[in-house]
Design an enzyme around this catalytic site. Structure first.
Site, mmCIF file in Angstrom:
data_model
loop_
_atom_site.group_PDB
_atom_site.id
_atom_site.type_symbol
_atom_site.label_atom_id
_atom_site.label_comp_id
_atom_site.label_asym_id
_atom_site.label_seq_id
_atom_site.Cartn_x
_atom_site.Cartn_y
_atom_site.Cartn_z
ATOM 1 N N LYS A 95 5.382 -14.445 -7.060
ATOM 2 C CA LYS A 95 4.635 -14.079 -5.864
ATOM 3 C C LYS A 95 4.765 -15.177 -4.813
ATOM 4 O O LYS A 95 4.519 -16.357 -5.082
ATOM 5 C CB LYS A 95 3.158 -13.871 -6.204
ATOM 6 C CG LYS A 95 2.901 -12.676 -7.123
ATOM 7 C CD LYS A 95 3.194 -11.360 -6.436
ATOM 8 C CE LYS A 95 2.780 -10.168 -7.280
ATOM 9 N NZ LYS A 95 3.010 -8.877 -6.602
ATOM 10 N N ASP A 143 8.390 -11.554 -4.757
ATOM 11 C CA ASP A 143 7.580 -10.494 -4.160
ATOM 12 C C ASP A 143 6.707 -11.126 -3.087
ATOM 13 O O ASP A 143 5.764 -11.862 -3.378
ATOM 14 C CB ASP A 143 6.709 -9.820 -5.222
ATOM 15 C CG ASP A 143 5.938 -8.631 -4.663
ATOM 16 O OD1 ASP A 143 6.096 -8.320 -3.466
ATOM 17 O OD2 ASP A 143 5.182 -8.003 -5.423
ATOM 18 N N GLU A 162 11.208 -8.530 -2.889
ATOM 19 C CA GLU A 162 10.435 -7.296 -2.763
ATOM 20 C C GLU A 162 9.503 -7.366 -1.547
ATOM 21 O O GLU A 162 8.809 -8.354 -1.343
ATOM 22 C CB GLU A 162 9.618 -7.119 -4.052
ATOM 23 C CG GLU A 162 8.853 -5.828 -4.153
ATOM 24 C CD GLU A 162 8.137 -5.705 -5.499
ATOM 25 O OE1 GLU A 162 7.166 -4.934 -5.575
ATOM 26 O OE2 GLU A 162 8.556 -6.400 -6.456
ATOM 27 N N ASP A 218 8.559 -1.728 -1.429
ATOM 28 C CA ASP A 218 7.422 -1.412 -2.301
ATOM 29 C C ASP A 218 6.346 -0.703 -1.495
ATOM 30 O O ASP A 218 6.301 0.528 -1.439
ATOM 31 C CB ASP A 218 6.892 -2.678 -2.967
ATOM 32 C CG ASP A 218 5.705 -2.411 -3.896
ATOM 33 O OD1 ASP A 218 5.381 -1.229 -4.150
ATOM 34 O OD2 ASP A 218 5.088 -3.377 -4.377
ATOM 35 N N LYS A 229 5.492 3.009 -7.898
ATOM 36 C CA LYS A 229 4.254 2.804 -8.653
ATOM 37 C C LYS A 229 3.492 4.114 -8.667
ATOM 38 O O LYS A 229 3.347 4.778 -7.635
ATOM 39 C CB LYS A 229 3.401 1.699 -8.019
ATOM 40 C CG LYS A 229 4.028 0.326 -8.090
ATOM 41 C CD LYS A 229 3.204 -0.714 -7.358
ATOM 42 C CE LYS A 229 3.874 -2.086 -7.424
ATOM 43 N NZ LYS A 229 3.193 -3.079 -6.558
#
Length: 365
Positions: free
Chosen positions: A162, A190, A218, A243, A267
């Site tokens: 992250k 991400d 991402e 995403d 997701k």
């Protein structure tokens, strides 16, 4: 096969360590559990974590959507006519993707049990074993390096790191992690919408020039900035994954049509469940774009549904299912089985969930 009852209840599970991204910090995994009982005795399960900063869903809104709108719609439906069921589920209310996903999971659980198959086989059965990455929360470079080293020692060989807090510190974070884990470990970044397009291009090019070996980045820019996403994709060699920019098949089509990303992260909580997620994956496959399936901070229940879907499809090549490994206790029995980074499926029908323990403070509807 009709629904005899549809219930929701709340559960909360503390995390072993706070989960931090550019968007939020989570210390407790809160979730809504859906229990669907059919008139033939089959029970199906679903889950919807409230993720306000991504889906906009809260605990109250999920329960309200399921009990106030979806439940009355499903009352007279035959689940075996599932095309009508899923079409209706996605048309009776706008948004509320998490509530839809929880009910969608439960319906698929019931359908695959009725068919006498594990869900991944009911959906296609391409793989019977998959491997997950493990997420490194955004913290100081030193703490992130220590965490990364620990996860590698625990047997993981792909890290999802992250970033997105600030560009210069993000670069220091990645350098420290790569220094500690060596060159043989895959690193995915991400940014959770944390950079501007120019910042993203600058830092990704810098990482390329310094040979940091980043597999993909991402959602580097804001979800609504598709032009900016394309700018980043066209300006760097590193693969760029969409995403938060993609919830619906229509949004996926727009990104694919404009070649604004190299990869897509699906997701269930964004897509509204497996039915819509299949459409997104099919669109991507036609366009030659591979998909990852990820998750929110969910229990083993929701991750089991996502893993079954992901294993069923050839075009899904990356898996982000580490959330249950972050929880301090287990409230789900059955479902997928973890052996380090490897995930296998119990040879039970449906999702294979046997027990869901309700949190003592949870409310039931």
């Amino acid at each position: 096969m009709k629904i005899a009852s549809l219930e929701t209840f709340r559960a909360a599970v503390p995390l072993i360590k706070p989960f931090k991204t550019a968007l939020r910090t989570v210390e407790t995994a809160e979730t809504i559990i859906v229990k669907m009982t059919c008139d033939n005795g089959i029970t199906g399960w679903g889950e919807a974590p409230p993720t306000h900063v991504i889906t906009g869903d809260s605990k109250d809104s999920i329960e309200g959507a399921v009990n106030g709108i979806i439940k009355p719609f499903l009352a007279d439906q035959n689940l075996l006519n599932y095309e009508s069921v899923f079409q209706g589920l996605n048309s009776i209310l706008v948004g509320n993707s998490s509530a839809k996903a929880a009910v969608d999971m439960a319906v698929y659980d019931c359908l695959s049990q009725h068919a006498g198959l594990p869900l991944y086989q009911y959906l296609g059965g391409f793989k019977s074993e998959i491997e997950t990455d493990f997420t490194v929360s955004v913290n100081s470079p030193v703490e992130m390096g220590e965490d990364a080293e620990k996860y590698i020692n625990d047997g993981f060989n792909v890290l999802k790191v992250k970033v997105g807090k600030d560009v210069d510190t993000d670069l220091a974070r990645i350098k420290e992690i790569r220094r500690r884990v060596g060159d043989g470990i895959k690193i995915r970044l991400d940014a959770n919408q944390g950079w501007t397009p120019k910042e993203a291009v600058r830092i990704i090019r810098k990482m390329e020039d310094e040979g940091l070996g980043i597999e993909l980045v991402e959602q580097p820019v804001h979800a609504s900035d598709i032009q900016g996403l394309k700018q980043v994709t066209d300006s760097v060699d590193t693969l760029i994954m969409a995403d938060e920019s993609i919830f619906t098949p229509k949004q996926a089509f727009e990104v694919l049509q404009t070649r604004s990303a190299d990869l897509i992260n699906i997701k269930l909580m964004k897509a509204g469940g497996i039915y819509q997620a299949e459409k997104i994956n099919a669109l991507a496959e036609v366009c030659g774009v591979e998909c990852m399936v990820g998750s929110m901070i969910e229990t083993r229940l929701g991750i089991t549904a996502a893993a079954h879907f992901a294993a069923a499809k050839k075009n899904i090549t990356r898996f982000d299912f580490d959330a249950p490994l972050m929880l301090a206790k287990e409230i789900i029995q059955g479902g997928i089985h973890y052996s380090g980074r490897k995930i296998t499926f119990a040879e039970r029908t449906g999702l294979g969930i046997t027990v869901v323990n309700q949190d003592e403070k949870g409310s039931k509807s």
